[in-house]
Structures are given as C-alpha cells and as structure tokens.
Design a protein around this motif. Sequence first.
Motif, PDB file in Angstrom:
ATOM      1  N   TYR A   1      -3.525   7.740   1.977  1.00 17.93           N
ATOM      2  CA  TYR A   1      -3.941   6.576   1.008  1.00 17.93           C
ATOM      3  C   TYR A   1      -4.478   5.534   1.956  1.00 17.93           C
ATOM      4  O   TYR A   1      -5.738   4.778   1.474  1.00 17.93           O
ATOM      5  N   ASP A   2      -3.872   5.010   2.966  1.00 17.64           N
ATOM      6  CA  ASP A   2      -4.405   3.967   3.652  1.00 17.64           C
ATOM      7  C   ASP A   2      -3.789   4.083   5.054  1.00 17.64           C
ATOM      8  O   ASP A   2      -2.606   3.555   5.429  1.00 17.64           O
TER       9      ASP A   2
ATOM     10  N   CYS B   1      -2.882   0.615   7.092  1.00 24.03           N
ATOM     11  CA  CYS B   1      -1.881  -0.199   6.651  1.00 24.03           C
ATOM     12  C   CYS B   1      -0.490  -0.176   7.456  1.00 24.03           C
ATOM     13  O   CYS B   1      -0.462   0.628   8.369  1.00 24.03           O
TER      14      CYS B   1
ATOM     15  N   ARG C   1       0.665  -1.375   0.274  1.00 23.12           N
ATOM     16  CA  ARG C   1       0.010  -0.010   0.040  1.00 23.12           C
ATOM     17  C   ARG C   1       0.732   1.173  -0.036  1.00 23.12           C
ATOM     18  O   ARG C   1       0.720   2.372  -0.737  1.00 23.12           O
TER      19      ARG C   1
ATOM     20  N   GLU D   1       1.989   1.844  -3.439  1.00 24.43           N
ATOM     21  CA  GLU D   1       0.912   2.598  -4.505  1.00 24.43           C
ATOM     22  C   GLU D   1       0.835   3.988  -4.086  1.00 24.43           C
ATOM     23  O   GLU D   1       0.310   4.793  -5.022  1.00 24.43           O
TER      24      GLU D   1
END
Length: 271
Positions: free
Chosen positions: A246-247, A250, A232, A235
């Motif tokens: 983004y996440d 994670c 992640r 990405e």
Amino acid sequence: MAKPRVLVVANQKGGVGKTTTAINLGTALAAIGQPTLLIDIDPQGNASTGLGIEQADRKVTIYEVLTGQAKLADAVTPTKIPRLCVVPSTVDLSGAELELIDLDRRNFRLKDALAEFSAHGQSVDGQSAHGPFSYILIDCPPSLTLLTVNAMAAADAVVVPLQCEFFALEGLSQLIRTIERVRGNLNPSLEIQGIVLTMFDRRNKLSDQVAADVRAHMGDKVYKTVIPRNVRMSEAPSHGLPALVYDLKCSGSQAYIKLAGELIQRERAAA
C-alpha cells in the motif's frame, strides 16, 4: 528439501498489532526472497482479508484442515504478493473448538497437517503448492484457545508483538507462562524467537519507558527494530493490501523490512 521454519505470531492480548505483524512480516520475508506461507488460525480471518482474499475465494480453509476434511496443501491460496501464500480462515473456525475436543490428537492437528505437508514436498497431487516455503507464519487468535495451543504445538518459535502501553509487561508475563506450559507438556523445543515492540510513538514518553522496561526484563529477546504507530499502516487492510504494498515508503513498512532482516539474522545465528 530443508524443512520450513514455523513461527507463531501470538499474544493473548488483543489490539497489539498481531495480525498487522503477521501480514507485513510475511510480505517482507517474501520480498527479500524467502517464500512464505501465512496460516490464518484466527476465526476473525483478518489476516486473510488483509491479504485481499475475498470470502468467496476461501474454498478450502484451515477449518477443513484441522477437522480432517482436507489436506493443508489443498488450502494453500496464492496472494497478490509474489512468494507469499495464505491458508485462509473463516468464521466457521469459531466452531472448531468444540469439534476438536472429540478428535484424536486434538492438540496436534496442525502439527500433523504440517508434517504431512512437508513429507510430501509441500505439494498436492505431485504439483508444487506454490512452495517450497522457507517460513511458515501462524496468526493466532488473541486468546489462549485450543487453536492457539495447536499453533504453539506445531511451531519452532514464537514471535511476540507487544504494544508500547502501560500493561505491556503484565500481558507478556502471562504469555511467557503459557509458552512454558506448552513447552512442558506439548512442545519441548518451543522458544521465543523475539519480541517486537509495536505502536511505538516517539512523542509519547510512555512508549520510551515501556520499551526500556521490556528491554530491561527480556534483554536480547527484544528486537532492535520497533514498529511505529503509523496511519498508512492502519489504512492498508481496508484495501486488502499489506502496508508494504500500500505504501512502501511509510515508516511502518520500512520498519517491517528491517524486522524481517533482523529475524533472518537471528535464525541464521541460531542455526
């Protein structure tokens, strides 16, 4: 107004997670209430791209600042993340090396720009330049250039991302020699704030061995927090977002939040 702490994120070796660390450490510091400015001094401009700054929006960059065409405050650009700003970079910076050679105080161009920025209350034309900042992070090119020297000459301390791979210690010893040369000739107070182990893979015995070796050689200089290898996180830059945005959940994002907390603890202990 307290002077911001200037930390340079540097490693002469490429592919160690340097820009990823600069972006996500800056985001994490901002997220926990520490206004942060990230200066992208790498001609590749990956930190600028990773924070979603389009090429067309890079009106004033670190290139103009270093060559004396603009003040640092003019280049401060807000990002999508509250309390996080960036001084962007473009490929124009790759030509700055030759131009800097003939300029006065060529090793101290960034230091002088930062001093003026702080002296004027981190503002331009009397207006706050999205500051005041608690931390200024500088993302360096993966080589020892005049740009890296400028960054180290301007910094209080160095944060060293170190990939958990076979030649890690060899690369670290080269970087330490560079820091010692800068300390001896340009910036006597420069220190290593900490070494962060990146791309750690728990399934790989080599990662454990490298981590153990680095800790044996460098002791408390190595942060307890390690940054895991994480899909992640790889990405996130293609979306122009830090991994934390983004996440957030994670493992990589959580590690950078812990790293920011550990960094602040070290800063307070040193103060």
